[in-house]
Design a protein around this motif. Structure first.
Motif: not given
Length: 134
Positions: A23-45
């Motif tokens: 938990p809380n390793n660099q991959d997990e942090i990047l994955l969570n950030f990517s999920i939020v970014k893609v979710t916001n991108h789809i929701n905005n579109h």
């Protein structure tokens, strides 16, 4: 978001990309950030507050694409260790068609970039779910 995270990890594992389970390793942090970014991108579109079920797999692929692109940009991904033999030469999804070059002169980086472009999709997939707002 946890269901999305597990689906993304499963997709990455199916592609042969090692992900740490700590938990809380660099991959997990990047994955969570990517999920939020893609979710916001789809929701905005789409003008929706959550990702429709019909876009879930596309969102998973987009997160994987974002994650891999970020790792490559940071120099934290060894492209040469990824196995592109399993990737099909041609992929067609509706009116979107992607062909991966498979000749001897094609570098792993070129194959990786083509695959990332495929994973990141485009907004044409969102059209069915787009809601007009005033």
């Amino acid at each position: 978001m946890s269901n999305m995270l597990e689906d993304v990890k499963t997709r990455l594992k199916s592609l042969g990309v090692p992900i740490s389970n700590e938990p809380n390793n660099q991959d997990e942090i990047l994955l969570n950030f990517s999920i939020v970014k893609v979710t916001n991108h789809i929701n905005n579109h789409t003008n929706l507050s959550e990702i429709p079920l019909g876009l879930h797999e596309i969102a998973v692929d987009m997160v994987v694409g974002e994650f891999l692109y970020t790792k490559k940009s940071m120099g934290a991904l060894a492209i040469e260790t990824l196995d592109f033999e399993l990737i099909a030469k041609q992929v067609q999804d509706g009116d979107t068609n992607v062909t991966f070059a498979v000749d001897a002169n094609n570098t792993p980086e070129a194959q990786f970039n083509s695959f990332i472009a495929y994973l990141q999709h485009n907004e044409v997939d969102f059209t069915r779910y787009r809601v007009m707002v005033w």
